[in-house]
Design a protein around this motif. Sequence first.
Motif, PDB file in Angstrom:
ATOM      1  N   THR A  83       0.842  -1.097   0.173  1.00  0.00           N
ATOM      2  CA  THR A  83       0.015  -0.062  -0.161  1.00  0.00           C
ATOM      3  C   THR A  83       0.813   1.175   0.093  1.00  0.00           C
ATOM      4  O   THR A  83       0.472   2.298  -0.439  1.00  0.00           O
ATOM      5  N   MET A  84       1.816   1.031   0.792  1.00  0.00           N
ATOM      6  CA  MET A  84       2.805   2.245   0.528  1.00  0.00           C
ATOM      7  C   MET A  84       4.020   2.474  -0.218  1.00  0.00           C
ATOM      8  O   MET A  84       4.730   3.316  -0.232  1.00  0.00           O
ATOM      9  N   ALA A  85       4.033   1.372  -1.287  1.00  0.00           N
ATOM     10  CA  ALA A  85       4.947   1.479  -2.308  1.00  0.00           C
ATOM     11  C   ALA A  85       4.333   1.029  -3.827  1.00  0.00           C
ATOM     12  O   ALA A  85       4.823   1.689  -4.458  1.00  0.00           O
ATOM     13  N   ALA A  86       3.562  -0.044  -3.611  1.00  0.00           N
ATOM     14  CA  ALA A  86       3.035  -0.411  -5.019  1.00  0.00           C
ATOM     15  C   ALA A  86       1.525  -0.707  -5.005  1.00  0.00           C
ATOM     16  O   ALA A  86       1.160  -1.836  -4.759  1.00  0.00           O
ATOM     17  N   PRO A  87       0.497   0.149  -4.872  1.00  0.00           N
ATOM     18  CA  PRO A  87      -0.860   0.044  -4.667  1.00  0.00           C
ATOM     19  C   PRO A  87      -1.447  -1.004  -5.438  1.00  0.00           C
ATOM     20  O   PRO A  87      -2.327  -1.614  -4.666  1.00  0.00           O
ATOM     21  N   GLU A  88      -1.163  -1.200  -6.780  1.00  0.00           N
ATOM     22  CA  GLU A  88      -1.792  -2.000  -7.548  1.00  0.00           C
ATOM     23  C   GLU A  88      -1.667  -3.492  -7.048  1.00  0.00           C
ATOM     24  O   GLU A  88      -2.377  -4.376  -6.974  1.00  0.00           O
ATOM     25  N   ALA A  89      -0.448  -3.692  -6.519  1.00  0.00           N
ATOM     26  CA  ALA A  89       0.180  -4.852  -5.958  1.00  0.00           C
ATOM     27  C   ALA A  89      -0.726  -5.252  -4.813  1.00  0.00           C
ATOM     28  O   ALA A  89      -0.739  -6.441  -4.372  1.00  0.00           O
ATOM     29  N   ALA A  90      -0.923  -4.222  -4.034  1.00  0.00           N
ATOM     30  CA  ALA A  90      -1.700  -4.272  -2.811  1.00  0.00           C
ATOM     31  C   ALA A  90      -3.074  -4.754  -2.825  1.00  0.00           C
ATOM     32  O   ALA A  90      -3.684  -5.674  -2.480  1.00  0.00           O
ATOM     33  N   ASP A  91      -3.752  -4.141  -3.870  1.00  0.00           N
ATOM     34  CA  ASP A  91      -5.153  -4.783  -4.382  1.00  0.00           C
ATOM     35  C   ASP A  91      -5.049  -6.070  -4.893  1.00  0.00           C
ATOM     36  O   ASP A  91      -6.051  -6.679  -4.493  1.00  0.00           O
ATOM     37  N   HIS A  92      -3.982  -6.659  -5.608  1.00  0.00           N
ATOM     38  CA  HIS A  92      -4.057  -7.974  -5.641  1.00  0.00           C
ATOM     39  C   HIS A  92      -3.849  -8.967  -4.662  1.00  0.00           C
ATOM     40  O   HIS A  92      -4.637  -9.880  -4.632  1.00  0.00           O
ATOM     41  N   ARG A  93      -3.164  -8.459  -3.774  1.00  0.00           N
ATOM     42  CA  ARG A  93      -2.855  -9.568  -2.661  1.00  0.00           C
ATOM     43  C   ARG A  93      -4.292  -9.388  -1.696  1.00  0.00           C
ATOM     44  O   ARG A  93      -4.671 -10.515  -1.164  1.00  0.00           O
TER      45      ARG A  93
END
Length: 849
Positions: free
Chosen positions: A447-457
Amino acid sequence: MSGTSDSRPAPCSRALRERAARDDLAPLYGREAEEAALVHMTARLGAGTPAVTVIHGSPGSGRTRLLRHGTALARAVGIQVLTAQGSAPSSPVPFALVRQLIPPRSTTPGPSLAAAASAEGSVQGWCRALQSTAHRPTLLALDDVQWADPESVQVIAGLLRRLASVPLGVLLTVTSARGEFPDACAELLDQAAAFRDGTELRLELGPLGAPEVRAMCAAPGLPVPAASDGIWWEGAARLSHGSPWLLRRVLSELRRERGERHDIGLRTAFTEQIAAARAARAAESAAKLAAGPLALLRGLAVCRGLVAVDRVAALVGLDESELPGALRELRVQGLIDFGEPPRLRLTDDTAPLLVGMDGDERRRLHVEAARWAHRCDADEEVLTALLLNTMVLGEPWVSSVLRRTARTRLERGHHTEAAELLERALREPLPPTVRAEVLLEAAEAYTMAAPEAADHRIAELLSGTQARPHVRTAAGDLLLARGESDAALNVPALVHANDRAASADIRRAARLRPSDIVHRPGPTAQDAGAVLHGPPDPDADPAALAAAAWRRTMRCDDVSEVREMCRQVLRAPLDGALFPRFTACCVLSLTDAHGAALSELDATLAEAGHRRSPALVAWGLVLRARLNLRAGAPDTAAHDLAACRSLPPPEVWHPSRLAILRATQIQLLVVRERYGEADRLAGEELPLRAEESSAWIHVLYTRAQLLLCQGNPRQALAAAEECGRRLAAREWGNPALVAWRSLAALALRGCGDHDRAAVLFAEESRLAERWGTDSALAWTELRQGLGSLTPQAARLTERGLRRLGWAPAARRLVQSVVAREAAGSRHEARADTAAPAAVPRDGRIPVNP
């Protein structure tokens, strides 16, 4: 420098230096004592006195350059110079080094050549042949003797025993570290130390100091930092290990890429080039190693100082008897330090040192090193660096170590590193419940570095079926804190979609209309500072209640019922979902219960911090800033915004969150009458998706306020009306959220359209009376009163101020802002003003045209 000699300078020393300088390619830095010793040796050799001089030091210390300086001195006084260069790996051809010493045929008498020819295969013959070349003072300059073949080493040792009979000098270089020398030439150096009359010299080249490093850097004419900046120059000497070779290589790169670089840019480039040069030096030195020392170096590089050196040797298959020699070889080549266990000296980048290593062997070594390091209770932060390069181990301790270290990195603000560690943990075979926890932790880091990856997780977590309830709840909170606020209306279905035991009831609750909510008897006090008390209702879902309270608020339905619904949400335990609490605090503030809303928001923010969720904390700080502005505390709101901006960088904010942050910043600047700053901020571009969010409503409203205060009623009207259209599309009509009608009415008065202004004032008054809070009515009445010159205007102004009497700070803030809006609306008022310009299709409002 060791050994004894006559320290008085020779009479010709100055002329000798001047003549040698013409032959040498570059000046020496920090080697004045060594240069003086070479001048003295050259003068004695020129007079027919044999001598032996050993130049030693770590690779890159300038041994070869000093040797060349010595040969230049010798040639300057007519001494014959014969040179030879050792090369790695050592040549398998016998006498390869000394063969380079045979002078050209044109300068050597016939007997010497014949002697050399007959000396093939004989140490004694080569000694006699080289002695015969010294028909006049001769200097043998031997570079990198550590790489000489064994037969050549024997020849040199034999010459040292016979030097007394001929005017022959030997100047040789060899690597060393703290007085240690390579095994291949240790006996040779002992022989040199035994040279007669104590005329053997040892010149040990240590690292250059800060003054010498500064002098080297200033010579090419680069814009170096000031000489008085001692701290930086000390750092430069430390980074380069005081190595002339490294410094020359870096300066060469900087000259080639010089451009218009200023001194600050030069510092950064210097640091980067030093790191690259050290890594290149390590790779070059490693390529010259024999199999045993190379295997040990690779093992030490992989183990990163976590495993004892004898165990590392066993892992790479190095015999116990070979270990001391291999360690000595790595130390004298400058590749490792003298620690226990030793660590890499030149670079922390292990990749160049592992080039050419078999892939299976590399993986095996990483795995075994990780297991041994864990058994030895090695430092976990260093151990995780090792685990990042290992294949799946399938052992429970791996994910535990990675997760603990990731939490430490998150606390330090290193979110990308934490995410990398958690991704490595997810590669291990984990129980479903544990995997869901790691997915949540990874999402927090992303969430603090790569928001799209956060959404996937988060999506992967919520699509599973075995996550514990608190994990699913936290995932829902994180998802909502990340994105569009409207998604809060569907959060129960989102979080519990795969929970068969609860999904049917909760999905139904999420779709309930406000009139369907069953309210149980409870306190309905309307005072702003009412304390929340009473046990939570176990049958009420906080998310569904918060969503219903929001809908009812937007429809201006029964403020007392809404207050009780919010209180019911906030009575729920703090270990549950936090986003419904944020929503309840926001709605509670719209009911004028500012004190209770801020108190509960503080408690919710503290819990978000306890959960180490910076995304939730950031969202909560934005809400608290808005609530503090409503309560008339702009300074506290500014503090909240500053704290919020220190958490996630703007590039990782969701567009809707960035829009609400921008609206709050502009509103604060308008309240403080800093219109220039607000104007610049309002003109900055936001992501396109921000205009599609509900938060854009607040951006439009604050822009309208800014434009009106600046005396631009036409532009303000366009922004306010676009704000109203977007609110109507969502069926949000409560003026307590955004009093756009009275703001547009003020702008209409400024444009001369008093009839339409009266209609908007009447409509907002009706909605504000239906909602029934003092603040909503006060904004409408103050804008009607301060924006009009009619006799009844004073009564409206007085009534509006009286409504805010319970909150002096809020009263002063509202009165000040409305007064400036009213003044701005009269700035260009004309009775015959044409209709206002339409809002552009993309919703952007030109500011301060």
